[in-house]
Design an enzyme around this catalytic site. Structure first.
Site, PDB file in Angstrom:
ATOM      1  N   SER A   1       0.796  -1.232   0.000  1.00  0.00           N
ATOM      2  CA  SER A   1       0.000   0.000   0.000  1.00  0.00           C
ATOM      3  C   SER A   1       0.823   1.274   0.000  1.00  0.00           C
ATOM      4  CB  SER A   1      -0.950   0.014   1.201  1.00  0.00           C
ATOM      5  OG  SER A   1      -2.075  -0.808   0.947  1.00  0.00           O
TER       6      SER A   1
ATOM      7  N   LYS B   1       0.193   3.836  -2.614  1.00  0.00           N
ATOM      8  CA  LYS B   1      -0.768   4.937  -2.527  1.00  0.00           C
ATOM      9  C   LYS B   1      -0.092   6.300  -2.389  1.00  0.00           C
ATOM     10  CE  LYS B   1      -4.486   2.034  -0.654  1.00  0.00           C
ATOM     11  NZ  LYS B   1      -3.925   0.828  -0.046  1.00  0.00           N
TER      12      LYS B   1
ATOM     13  N   SER C   1      -5.689   3.313   4.917  1.00  0.00           N
ATOM     14  CA  SER C   1      -5.228   2.641   3.699  1.00  0.00           C
ATOM     15  C   SER C   1      -6.376   1.983   2.942  1.00  0.00           C
ATOM     16  CB  SER C   1      -4.145   1.600   4.029  1.00  0.00           C
ATOM     17  OG  SER C   1      -3.403   1.254   2.886  1.00  0.00           O
TER      18      SER C   1
ATOM     19  N   LYS D   1       3.047   6.776   4.821  1.00  0.00           N
ATOM     20  CA  LYS D   1       2.204   5.673   4.353  1.00  0.00           C
ATOM     21  C   LYS D   1       2.840   4.330   4.661  1.00  0.00           C
ATOM     22  CE  LYS D   1      -1.511   4.120   2.678  1.00  0.00           C
ATOM     23  NZ  LYS D   1      -1.333   3.021   3.667  1.00  0.00           N
TER      24      LYS D   1
END
Length: 382
Positions: free
Chosen positions: A58, A61, A118, A225
């Site tokens: 993730s 992202k 997320s 992130k």
């Protein structure tokens, strides 16, 4: 020969300078791939297998959010218009806020859900809002990566999920993620979301808790992130700011969540302990440059940009700067035209160079003006 002026900086509270590349340093971190970058300058302070191509989960992202923020900035998306979930978005697995097909959520809550929890469904809805489909959005992600000069990166989706077609080709590197993260952090609005610890969406009915535990437990954290899949391992792009310096630490393919956080903290601790960032003090007057055949006979140059300079704290007592100017320039002179260089040195080593430029345009004399100037000179000389 160019004019040179040397200036010693003897009274800096913080050191000056900048390192184009990381110096060799041994850090005992469990992350198999890692990098530490200064957000202001992009200088690399530490790297370990930083160009190894790995699955980012993730952390993908970061690029998704970058494209969304850029779409908002250019007015393609609106902060006021709600985002509608498609069947494809609602059907995403992994981390999610369980959007239903046709459900609408504000841009603010969509971004909050992606950054804090997320949410893959919200990431997909945002991607579709930008590009119409996730496939087209993935192509735009790759185009943006190429524009940033990233050579290790190829995206096939906006989420980093490993159970989708061509997921094995979804690869990037710690270096490339750091560059993407730096670009994302140029959008100040993103920090409103990346610094949230706990929040809610849907009018308080659905709780969110940040997957980035550094937000709560590491002083100065500004983001950014996390990511995890079985194939990618535990990943993290972490950013933090102290004393005016913001650092980005990226770690990939860690064996455990604790490994990624401990690795990121160790990198950030090292950076804040070893480096400092200031805007360098420069001579009040850089000198002047003769302008030949110009309406002005000389021009006083300025620094192109007062950018901060970064270097190791241990080198702060041996810093000097050298101003090197062209002896003359022929008109016309364009605004921003380079007239010299300010070189910052530490121990004789050049650690930063800043262009010195013309602050304004200087027009060229017409032939009539040249003739008049010559005649005046003759008359005055007689």
């Amino acid at each position: 020969m160019k004019k040179r002026v040397c200036v010693l900086f003897l009274a800096l509270a913080l050191l000056l300078g900048g390192l184009p590349r990381a110096r060799a340093v041994e850090l005992d971190i469990p992350a198999p791939s890692a990098i530490l970058m200064d957000a202001a300058t992009g200088q690399i302070l530490y790297e370990k297998n930083a160009h190894e191509r790995l699955r980012p989960a993730s952390v993908t992202k970061v690029m998704t959010l970058l494209l969304v923020m850029e779409a908002l900035e250019r007015g393609q998306l609106s902060w006021d218009a709600p985002v509608t979930a498609s069947a494809a978005a609602a059907g995403k697995g992994g981390s999610q806020v369980y959007l239903e097909e046709g459900e609408q959520m504000s841009m603010d809550e969509m971004l909050k859900a992606v950054v804090v929890s997320s949410a893959n469904d919200c990431a997909t809805a945002l991607a579709e809002a930008v590009a119409g489909s996730e496939a087209v959005f993935a192509a735009q992600m790759n185009e943006r990566a190429a524009a940033l000069g990233l050579q290790d990166t190829h995206f096939v989706n906006c989420t980093g999920l490993d159970d989708e077609p061509e997921a094995e080709e979804h690869l990037t590197s710690a270096h490339d993620i750091a560059v993407m993260s730096r670009e994302l952090l140029k959008h100040d609005e993103i920090r409103r979301y990346t610094t949230i610890w706990m929040d809610t969406v849907r009018g308080g009915k659905f709780g969110l808790s940040n997957t980035n535990k550094l937000v709560r437990f590491y002083d100065g954290t500004t983001g950014l992130k996390t990511g995890f899949t079985q194939a990618a391992g535990h990943c993290l792009s972490a950013s933090a700011s102290r004393d005016g310096m913001e650092l980005i630490a990226v770690v990939l393919h860690c064996n455990s969540s604790s490994d990624r956080f401990e690795s990121a903290k160790a990198l950030l601790d090292y950076g804040f302990a070893a480096y400092a960032l200031v805007t360098p003090a420069v001579p009040e007057e850089l000198g002047s440059v003769e302008v030949r055949l110009g309406r002005e006979t000389e021009i006083t140059p300025v620094l192109e940009r007062p950018e901060p300079v970064l270097m190791e704290k241990s080198r702060k007592n041996d810093v000097a700067a050298e101003v090197e100017l062209e002896p003359f320039v022929t008109a016309p002179v364009e605004k921003g035209q380079r007239l010299g260089t300010l070189t910052v040195r530490a121990g004789g080593e050049a650690v930063a160079t800043i262009p010195i430029v013309a602050p304004e345009r200087v027009e060229r004399l017409t032939w009539a003006q040249v003739t008049g100037r010559i005649l005046r000179g003759i008359c005055l000389g007689g």
